[in-house]
Scaffold this motif. Structure first.
Motif, PDB file in Angstrom:
ATOM      1  N   THR A   1       1.267   4.865   1.001  1.00 39.89           N
ATOM      2  CA  THR A   1       0.610   5.818   1.903  1.00 39.89           C
ATOM      3  C   THR A   1       1.461   7.089   2.003  1.00 39.89           C
ATOM      4  O   THR A   1       2.628   7.106   1.580  1.00 39.89           O
ATOM      5  CB  THR A   1       0.434   5.241   3.328  1.00 39.89           C
ATOM      6  OG1 THR A   1       1.720   5.208   3.962  1.00 39.89           O
ATOM      7  CG2 THR A   1      -0.158   3.844   3.291  1.00 39.89           C
TER       8      THR A   1
ATOM      9  N   ALA B   1       1.921  -5.266   2.841  1.00 45.47           N
ATOM     10  CA  ALA B   1       0.826  -5.999   3.489  1.00 45.47           C
ATOM     11  C   ALA B   1       0.904  -7.490   3.175  1.00 45.47           C
ATOM     12  O   ALA B   1       0.540  -8.319   4.004  1.00 45.47           O
ATOM     13  CB  ALA B   1      -0.519  -5.436   3.061  1.00 45.47           C
TER      14      ALA B   1
ATOM     15  N   TYR C   1       0.867  -1.184   0.000  1.00 44.49           N
ATOM     16  CA  TYR C   1       0.000   0.000   0.000  1.00 44.49           C
ATOM     17  C   TYR C   1       0.900   1.229   0.000  1.00 44.49           C
ATOM     18  O   TYR C   1       1.820   1.320   0.813  1.00 44.49           O
ATOM     19  CB  TYR C   1      -0.876   0.037   1.258  1.00 44.49           C
ATOM     20  CG  TYR C   1      -1.961  -1.015   1.321  1.00 44.49           C
ATOM     21  CD1 TYR C   1      -3.127  -0.891   0.569  1.00 44.49           C
ATOM     22  CD2 TYR C   1      -1.852  -2.112   2.171  1.00 44.49           C
ATOM     23  CE1 TYR C   1      -4.151  -1.839   0.656  1.00 44.49           C
ATOM     24  CE2 TYR C   1      -2.869  -3.061   2.260  1.00 44.49           C
ATOM     25  CZ  TYR C   1      -4.011  -2.914   1.498  1.00 44.49           C
ATOM     26  OH  TYR C   1      -5.013  -3.853   1.596  1.00 44.49           O
TER      27      TYR C   1
ATOM     28  N   THR D   1      -3.306 -12.827  13.309  1.00 47.91           N
ATOM     29  CA  THR D   1      -3.589 -11.659  14.149  1.00 47.91           C
ATOM     30  C   THR D   1      -3.957 -10.457  13.286  1.00 47.91           C
ATOM     31  O   THR D   1      -3.753 -10.469  12.069  1.00 47.91           O
ATOM     32  CB  THR D   1      -2.350 -11.296  15.010  1.00 47.91           C
ATOM     33  OG1 THR D   1      -1.216 -11.280  14.148  1.00 47.91           O
ATOM     34  CG2 THR D   1      -2.137 -12.294  16.119  1.00 47.91           C
ATOM     35  N   ASN D   2      -4.486  -9.416  13.929  1.00 47.14           N
ATOM     36  CA  ASN D   2      -4.831  -8.186  13.225  1.00 47.14           C
ATOM     37  C   ASN D   2      -3.628  -7.645  12.472  1.00 47.14           C
ATOM     38  O   ASN D   2      -2.532  -7.578  13.011  1.00 47.14           O
ATOM     39  CB  ASN D   2      -5.274  -7.097  14.222  1.00 47.14           C
ATOM     40  CG  ASN D   2      -6.738  -7.248  14.567  1.00 47.14           C
ATOM     41  OD1 ASN D   2      -7.496  -7.855  13.811  1.00 47.14           O
ATOM     42  ND2 ASN D   2      -7.131  -6.714  15.709  1.00 47.14           N
ATOM     43  N   GLY D   3      -3.850  -7.278  11.228  1.00 46.29           N
ATOM     44  CA  GLY D   3      -2.777  -6.687  10.442  1.00 46.29           C
ATOM     45  C   GLY D   3      -1.888  -7.709   9.755  1.00 46.29           C
ATOM     46  O   GLY D   3      -0.920  -7.344   9.081  1.00 46.29           O
ATOM     47  N   SER D   4      -2.206  -9.012   9.877  1.00 46.12           N
ATOM     48  CA  SER D   4      -1.342 -10.029   9.266  1.00 46.12           C
ATOM     49  C   SER D   4      -1.545 -10.123   7.749  1.00 46.12           C
ATOM     50  O   SER D   4      -0.770 -10.778   7.058  1.00 46.12           O
ATOM     51  CB  SER D   4      -1.567 -11.397   9.932  1.00 46.12           C
ATOM     52  OG  SER D   4      -2.921 -11.790   9.852  1.00 46.12           O
ATOM     53  N   GLY D   5      -2.609  -9.495   7.221  1.00 42.88           N
ATOM     54  CA  GLY D   5      -2.780  -9.449   5.767  1.00 42.88           C
ATOM     55  C   GLY D   5      -3.983 -10.210   5.231  1.00 42.88           C
ATOM     56  O   GLY D   5      -4.157 -10.323   4.012  1.00 42.88           O
ATOM     57  N   LYS D   6      -4.840 -10.702   6.119  1.00 48.81           N
ATOM     58  CA  LYS D   6      -5.974 -11.537   5.702  1.00 48.81           C
ATOM     59  C   LYS D   6      -6.916 -10.802   4.744  1.00 48.81           C
ATOM     60  O   LYS D   6      -7.278 -11.337   3.695  1.00 48.81           O
ATOM     61  CB  LYS D   6      -6.770 -12.021   6.934  1.00 48.81           C
ATOM     62  CG  LYS D   6      -5.943 -12.782   7.959  1.00 48.81           C
ATOM     63  CD  LYS D   6      -6.777 -13.216   9.168  1.00 48.81           C
ATOM     64  CE  LYS D   6      -7.420 -12.089   9.968  1.00 48.81           C
ATOM     65  NZ  LYS D   6      -6.473 -11.163  10.616  1.00 48.81           N
ATOM     66  N   SER D   7      -7.315  -9.595   5.124  1.00 53.04           N
ATOM     67  CA  SER D   7      -8.281  -8.863   4.291  1.00 53.04           C
ATOM     68  C   SER D   7      -7.662  -8.452   2.964  1.00 53.04           C
ATOM     69  O   SER D   7      -8.334  -8.458   1.927  1.00 53.04           O
ATOM     70  CB  SER D   7      -8.795  -7.624   5.021  1.00 53.04           C
ATOM     71  OG  SER D   7      -9.568  -8.010   6.132  1.00 53.04           O
ATOM     72  N   THR D   8      -6.397  -8.107   2.995  1.00 53.59           N
ATOM     73  CA  THR D   8      -5.715  -7.744   1.750  1.00 53.59           C
ATOM     74  C   THR D   8      -5.692  -8.946   0.813  1.00 53.59           C
ATOM     75  O   THR D   8      -6.005  -8.818  -0.382  1.00 53.59           O
ATOM     76  CB  THR D   8      -4.276  -7.265   2.058  1.00 53.59           C
ATOM     77  OG1 THR D   8      -4.353  -6.171   2.973  1.00 53.59           O
ATOM     78  CG2 THR D   8      -3.561  -6.819   0.784  1.00 53.59           C
TER      79      THR D   8
ATOM     80  N   LYS E   1       3.721   0.467   2.654  1.00 57.68           N
ATOM     81  CA  LYS E   1       3.367  -0.510   3.688  1.00 57.68           C
ATOM     82  C   LYS E   1       3.237  -1.870   3.004  1.00 57.68           C
ATOM     83  O   LYS E   1       2.356  -2.075   2.164  1.00 57.68           O
ATOM     84  CB  LYS E   1       2.043  -0.073   4.327  1.00 57.68           C
ATOM     85  CG  LYS E   1       1.405  -1.075   5.230  1.00 57.68           C
ATOM     86  CD  LYS E   1       2.035  -1.092   6.598  1.00 57.68           C
ATOM     87  CE  LYS E   1       2.014  -2.512   7.143  1.00 57.68           C
ATOM     88  NZ  LYS E   1       2.721  -2.717   8.376  1.00 57.68           N
TER      89      LYS E   1
HETATM   90  P1  ADP Z   1      -5.949  -8.220   8.550  1.00 57.77           P
HETATM   91  O1  ADP Z   1      -7.180  -8.327   7.726  1.00 57.77           O
HETATM   92  O2  ADP Z   1      -5.237  -9.519   8.767  1.00 57.77           O
HETATM   93  O3  ADP Z   1      -6.171  -7.512   9.850  1.00 57.77           O
HETATM   94  P2  ADP Z   1      -5.090  -6.290   6.533  1.00 57.77           P
HETATM   95  O4  ADP Z   1      -4.969  -6.990   5.255  1.00 57.77           O
HETATM   96  O5  ADP Z   1      -6.288  -5.454   6.768  1.00 57.77           O
HETATM   97  O6  ADP Z   1      -4.872  -7.330   7.734  1.00 57.77           O
HETATM   98  O7  ADP Z   1      -3.818  -5.344   6.714  1.00 57.77           O
HETATM   99  C1  ADP Z   1      -2.489  -5.781   6.472  1.00 57.77           C
HETATM  100  C2  ADP Z   1      -1.547  -4.608   6.686  1.00 57.77           C
HETATM  101  O8  ADP Z   1      -1.795  -3.621   5.674  1.00 57.77           O
HETATM  102  C3  ADP Z   1      -1.739  -3.894   8.015  1.00 57.77           C
HETATM  103  O9  ADP Z   1      -0.475  -3.470   8.478  1.00 57.77           O
HETATM  104  C4  ADP Z   1      -2.608  -2.723   7.680  1.00 57.77           C
HETATM  105  O10 ADP Z   1      -2.372  -1.662   8.558  1.00 57.77           O
HETATM  106  C5  ADP Z   1      -2.167  -2.387   6.264  1.00 57.77           C
HETATM  107  N1  ADP Z   1      -3.265  -1.816   5.461  1.00 57.77           N
HETATM  108  C6  ADP Z   1      -4.471  -2.392   5.228  1.00 57.77           C
HETATM  109  N2  ADP Z   1      -5.217  -1.614   4.421  1.00 57.77           N
HETATM  110  C7  ADP Z   1      -4.464  -0.520   4.133  1.00 57.77           C
HETATM  111  C8  ADP Z   1      -4.678   0.643   3.343  1.00 57.77           C
HETATM  112  N3  ADP Z   1      -5.821   0.838   2.673  1.00 57.77           N
HETATM  113  N4  ADP Z   1      -3.658   1.545   3.287  1.00 57.77           N
HETATM  114  C9  ADP Z   1      -2.518   1.347   3.949  1.00 57.77           C
HETATM  115  N5  ADP Z   1      -2.247   0.274   4.704  1.00 57.77           N
HETATM  116  C10 ADP Z   1      -3.202  -0.662   4.797  1.00 57.77           C
END
Ligand code: ADP
Ligand code: MG
Length: 273
Positions: A15, A22, A13, A41-48, A20
Motif C-alpha cells: 500500500t 495479511a 498487501y 475477528t475483523n482484519g484477521s485475514g479470512k477474506s484474504t 501490510k
Molecule cells: P477479514 O476478512 O478477516 O476481516 P481481511 O483478509 O479482509 O480480513 O484483511 C486482513 C488484513 O489485510 C487487514 O488488516 C486488512 O486491513 C488488510 N487488507 C485487506 N485487503 C487489503 C487491501 N486490498 N489492501 C491493503 N490491505 C488490505
C-alpha cells in the motif's frame, strides 16, 4: 483425500503507506467433502485466505495446492477456477445480468459450453437452490436471501468440487440466513467441499471443523465442540460462542455441568440430569 493444502502461506498487501502483512504463515489442509468454517475477528485475514483458494490472489510466499495443483503456476489457473467457486458477502455486487437465468449462465458462457447444455445446467442449479420459479425474474425484484441463492446457483452451475463462502449471510435478515445455511448443508450432503467464513458462531457450529484465525495465522483448528466449549479463550480473542455454550459456561458457577456443551439440546439434557 485431500483437496486443499496450504503451506506457510504469506500474503503482503503493498500500500501507499507501506507493506501490510495479511497472512503470516498459514498452514492447513482440507479433505474432499469436508465442511469447514473459518472464524476470526475483523482484519484477521479470512477474506484474504478465501481469495487464495481460487487464485484470486497469489501467495507472496508459501504455497497453496488445489486438487494437487499449485495455484501460483499459471498453467493451472483455469483448472483451479473449475475446482473452486466463490460466494461473497454482498449479493448485489455479484449479480451481473438483468434476468435470473442469464445471471446463473454467466460463468458457463465463458467456458465454451453448448447453449442447450448451459440451459440444462442452469435449470439444475436453480432447482438446487429452490429458485426454479424465478428464472425470468429481474434480480433487482428479489430479496437479499433470494439474490444470494441466485449467486450460489451461478457457482453450482459451474459444478466445482469446492465452494468457498465469505460471510454470505452478513447482509441478510434471519429468514435469509436460515435459507442460506440450510442450502449450504444440503450442498455439503450432496458431496461438495464447503469452506464457510462467518461471524455467526451458531453457523460455524454446524461445520465439521472450525479454524480460528488471528492476525494472519490459524490459531486453533478443531471440532465445534473443541473450539466453542473453550469459552474463556473465545472471549479473550474477542469472539462469541453459541448461546447454549455461553449459558452453560455461566451456569457452571452454580451447577455441576459437563464441559462439552454446545447445543440447546445438550444443555437441556445436562440440566435434566
Ligand atoms: P477479514 O476478512 O478477516 O476481516 P481481511 O483478509 O479482509 O480480513 O484483511 C486482513 C488484513 O489485510 C487487514 O488488516 C486488512 O486491513 C488488510 N487488507 C485487506 N485487503 C487489503 C487491501 N486490498 N489492501 C491493503 N490491505 C488490505
Ligand atoms: Mg472479510
Amino acid at each position: 483425500m485431500q483437496i486443499i493444502r496450504v503451506e506457510n502461506l504469506r500474503h503482503i498487501y503493498k500500500t501507499a503507506s507501506g507493506d501490510k502483512v495479511a497472512l503470516d504463515g498459514v498452514n492447513l489442509s482440507i479433505d474432499a467433502g469436508e465442511f469447514v468454517a473459518i472464524i476470526g475477528t475483523n482484519g484477521s485475514g479470512k477474506s484474504t485466505l478465501a481469495k487464495h483458494f481460487n487464485a484470486l490472489l497469489l501467495p507472496t510466499a508459501g504455497k497453496i495446492f488445489v486438487d494437487g495443483l499449485d495455484t501460483s503456476d499459471e498453467k493451472n489457473f483455469w483448472h483451479v477456477r473449475e475446482n473452486v467457486g466463490m460466494v461473497f458477502q454482498n449479493p448485489d455486487s455479484e449479480i451481473v445480468a438483468a434476468i435470473v437465468e442469464d445471471d446463473v449462465a454467466f460463468g458457463l458462457e465463458n467456458l465454451g459450453i453448448a447453449p442447450e447444455k448451459i440451459r440444462e445446467r442452469v435449470d439444475l442449479a436453480l432447482d438446487a437452490v429452490n429458485m426454479s420459479g424465478y428464472k425470468n425474474f429481474a434480480p433487482s425484484k428479489l430479496s437479499g436471501g433470494q439474490k444470494q441463492r441466485i449467486a450460489i446457483a451461478g457457482v453450482v452451475a459451474m459444478q466445482t468440487k469446492v465452494i468457498v463462502f465469505d460471510e454470505p449471510t452478513a447482509m441478510l435478515d434471519p429468514q435469509g440466513r436460515r435459507e442460506i445455511l440450510s442450502l449450504v448443508k444440503r450442498l455439503h450432503a450432496q458431496g461438495k467441499t464447503i469452506i464457510y467464513i462467518t461471524h455467526f458462531m451458531e453457523e460455524a457450529a454446524e461445520a465439521q471443523r472450525v479454524f480460528v484465525m488471528e492476525r494472519g495465522k490459524i490459531l486453533r483448528n478443531g471440532t465445534p465442540h473443541e473450539i466453542f466449549t473453550n469459552v474463556a479463550e473465545m472471549k479473550r480473542l474477542g469472539l462469541d460462542v453459541p448461546v447454549a455454550a455461553e449459558l452453560a459456561d455461566r451456569l457452571r458457577k452454580n451447577f455441576k455441568l459437563p464441559q462439552n456443551i454446545l447445543t440447546a439440546d445438550e444443555l437441556a439434557e445436562a440440566l435434566h440430569r
